[in-house]
Design a protein around this motif. Structure first.
Motif, PDB file in Angstrom:
ATOM      1  N   PRO A  90       0.798  -1.223   0.000  1.00 47.88           N
ATOM      2  CA  PRO A  90       0.000   0.000   0.000  1.00 47.88           C
ATOM      3  C   PRO A  90       0.835   1.279   0.000  1.00 47.88           C
ATOM      4  CG  PRO A  90      -0.958  -1.591   1.503  1.00 47.88           C
ATOM      5  CD  PRO A  90       0.367  -2.159   1.069  1.00 47.88           C
ATOM      6  N   ALA A  91       1.923   1.305   0.747  1.00 46.37           N
ATOM      7  CA  ALA A  91       2.760   2.502   0.801  1.00 46.37           C
ATOM      8  C   ALA A  91       3.363   2.811  -0.564  1.00 46.37           C
ATOM      9  CB  ALA A  91       3.858   2.339   1.842  1.00 46.37           C
ATOM     10  N   ALA A  92       3.808   1.766  -1.262  1.00 47.71           N
ATOM     11  CA  ALA A  92       4.373   1.954  -2.605  1.00 47.71           C
ATOM     12  C   ALA A  92       3.304   2.448  -3.569  1.00 47.71           C
ATOM     13  CB  ALA A  92       4.984   0.652  -3.107  1.00 47.71           C
ATOM     14  N   VAL A  93       2.104   1.898  -3.458  1.00 50.22           N
ATOM     15  CA  VAL A  93       0.998   2.345  -4.305  1.00 50.22           C
ATOM     16  C   VAL A  93       0.681   3.814  -4.027  1.00 50.22           C
ATOM     17  CG1 VAL A  93      -1.447   2.049  -4.850  1.00 50.22           C
ATOM     18  CG2 VAL A  93       0.012   0.043  -4.548  1.00 50.22           C
ATOM     19  N   GLY A  94       0.622   4.180  -2.758  1.00 51.31           N
ATOM     20  CA  GLY A  94       0.352   5.568  -2.400  1.00 51.31           C
ATOM     21  C   GLY A  94       1.373   6.514  -3.000  1.00 51.31           C
ATOM     22  N   ALA A  95       2.636   6.146  -2.932  1.00 52.56           N
ATOM     23  CA  ALA A  95       3.696   6.989  -3.477  1.00 52.56           C
ATOM     24  C   ALA A  95       3.578   7.101  -4.998  1.00 52.56           C
ATOM     25  CB  ALA A  95       5.060   6.418  -3.096  1.00 52.56           C
ATOM     26  N   THR A  96       3.262   5.982  -5.656  1.00 56.56           N
ATOM     27  CA  THR A  96       3.103   5.988  -7.115  1.00 56.56           C
ATOM     28  C   THR A  96       1.967   6.911  -7.540  1.00 56.56           C
ATOM     29  OG1 THR A  96       3.975   3.755  -7.398  1.00 56.56           O
ATOM     30  CG2 THR A  96       2.502   4.564  -9.115  1.00 56.56           C
ATOM     31  N   ILE A  97       0.834   6.797  -6.874  1.00 54.12           N
ATOM     32  CA  ILE A  97      -0.334   7.587  -7.259  1.00 54.12           C
ATOM     33  C   ILE A  97      -0.114   9.069  -6.975  1.00 54.12           C
ATOM     34  CG2 ILE A  97      -2.799   7.929  -6.902  1.00 54.12           C
ATOM     35  CD1 ILE A  97      -1.902   5.263  -8.327  1.00 54.12           C
ATOM     36  N   ALA A  98       0.504   9.386  -5.850  1.00 56.66           N
ATOM     37  CA  ALA A  98       0.799  10.786  -5.548  1.00 56.66           C
ATOM     38  C   ALA A  98       1.725  11.383  -6.609  1.00 56.66           C
ATOM     39  CB  ALA A  98       1.413  10.910  -4.159  1.00 56.66           C
ATOM     40  N   ARG A  99       2.660  10.573  -7.099  1.00 53.01           N
ATOM     41  CA  ARG A  99       3.570  11.038  -8.149  1.00 53.01           C
ATOM     42  C   ARG A  99       2.798  11.321  -9.438  1.00 53.01           C
ATOM     43  NH1 ARG A  99       8.909   9.839 -10.028  1.00 53.01           N
ATOM     44  NH2 ARG A  99       9.279  11.320 -11.734  1.00 53.01           N
ATOM     45  N   LEU A 100       1.820  10.488  -9.755  1.00 53.05           N
ATOM     46  CA  LEU A 100       1.004  10.725 -10.939  1.00 53.05           C
ATOM     47  C   LEU A 100       0.293  12.071 -10.837  1.00 53.05           C
ATOM     48  CD1 LEU A 100      -0.597   7.209 -11.556  1.00 53.05           C
ATOM     49  CD2 LEU A 100       1.377   8.215 -12.709  1.00 53.05           C
ATOM     50  N   GLY A 101      -0.185  12.383  -9.633  1.00 52.28           N
ATOM     51  CA  GLY A 101      -0.828  13.673  -9.416  1.00 52.28           C
ATOM     52  C   GLY A 101       0.137  14.824  -9.604  1.00 52.28           C
ATOM     53  N   ALA A 102       1.340  14.656  -9.125  1.00 53.14           N
ATOM     54  CA  ALA A 102       2.351  15.705  -9.276  1.00 53.14           C
ATOM     55  C   ALA A 102       2.728  15.914 -10.731  1.00 53.14           C
ATOM     56  CB  ALA A 102       3.586  15.347  -8.454  1.00 53.14           C
ATOM     57  N   LEU A 103       2.588  14.867 -11.549  1.00 53.18           N
ATOM     58  CA  LEU A 103       2.943  14.953 -12.963  1.00 53.18           C
ATOM     59  C   LEU A 103       1.819  15.509 -13.837  1.00 53.18           C
ATOM     60  CD1 LEU A 103       4.871  11.582 -13.359  1.00 53.18           C
ATOM     61  CD2 LEU A 103       5.848  13.889 -13.434  1.00 53.18           C
TER      62      LEU A 103
END
Length: 267
Positions: A90-103
């Motif tokens: 879950p932590a890795a997924v959270g980081a991935t999705i937050a990065r998508l938002g930043a992009l």
């Protein structure tokens, strides 16, 4: 970005949002140019365009590059199919999705597949935490595969879908995607049984868009349909060219080069 996020949320409250899913920056810009109110990616088409099979096999760095490229090419909101998050952590997924938002993404799809609802809820919690920390506003559209994968007997699929919808809503989901559902009564029951805006997938036997809107559906996605059809057409043309070397079919019905090139001028 905040304006795009606000716009995208509003689009789920005003009739039926039609999404003709793109697979790269070029297809996204083309779809935008013919009237898209928002751009959604297809995980399958995006994976194929990068030389990978669909199903969480796309390297995350390739996903980031594609999202950044698409966001640069368009001027409407972008939502990204993130499959199951490309990790079981879950932590890795959270980081991935937050990065998508930043992009540049203002929405994502996240699917449960054949995993447990509890596992998806843990990912949702991690996504909400990571996005809040990053100051990212993302519309999280949760896909449940009850119908698509036949995870419950036919007479029990509405109930099973709504049970998951309640769990996902409580975990922070903003929308519910139910691919594979086609029966009018089932669609109406799912819409009536959840407070989440309901998304369905273009599928054989699905009612027309006008009827879906009357049933209360808020979002209709083309999914991988456009990319699959174009793959088939490209294969047909290539096959014919290899067979007889005839130039005529390659230009028959083609979009003019200057028209395509102009789509990307000063982007």
């Amino acid at each position: 970005m905040t304006d795009h996020a606000t716009t995208f949320r509003r689009l789920h409250q005003e009739g039926l949002l039609l999404l003709a899913n793109a697979w790269d920056a070029g297809s996204a810009r083309l779809i935008e140019s013919v009237g898209a109110k928002a751009i959604a990616t297809t995980s399958a088409g995006l994976a194929w365009s990068n030389g990978y099979a669909d199903g969480d096999t796309l390297p995350v760095e390739r996903l980031y590059a594609a999202v950044e490229s698409i966001a640069r090419a368009i001027r409407v909101p972008l939502t990204v199919d993130a499959e199951s998050g490309y990790s079981d952590d879950p932590a890795a997924v959270g980081a991935t999705i937050a990065r998508l938002g930043a992009l540049g993404a203002v929405g994502i799809n996240l699917e449960d597949g054949d995993g447990t609802p509890e596992a998806l809820c843990a990912k949702l919690d991690a996504i909400k935490r990571a996005c809040a920390q990053a100051g990212v506003d993302l519309f999280v559209n949760v896909r449940t595969d009850i119908y698509l994968r036949g995870l419950a007997p036919e007479g029990e699929r509405v109930g099973a879908t709504l049970a998951r919808a309640r769990l996902y809503r409580d975990a922070g989901a903003d929308g519910l995607f139910v691919p594979g559902i086609t029966q009018r009564t089932d669609i109406a029951d799912v819409v009536a049984g959840t407070s989440l805006p309901v998304n369905v997938l273009a599928y054989p036997g699905l009612p027309a868009a006008a009827e879906l809107a009357q049933l209360g559906v808020r979002r209709l996605s083309a999914g991988s349909g456009l990319s699959q059809t174009l793959f088939a057409r490209a294969a047909e043309l290539a096959r014919g060219f290899f067979r007889d070397g005839d130039s005529a079919p390659l230009s028959a019905g083609a979009m003019p080069y200057p028209e395509i090139n102009a789509l990307f001028a000063q982007r």
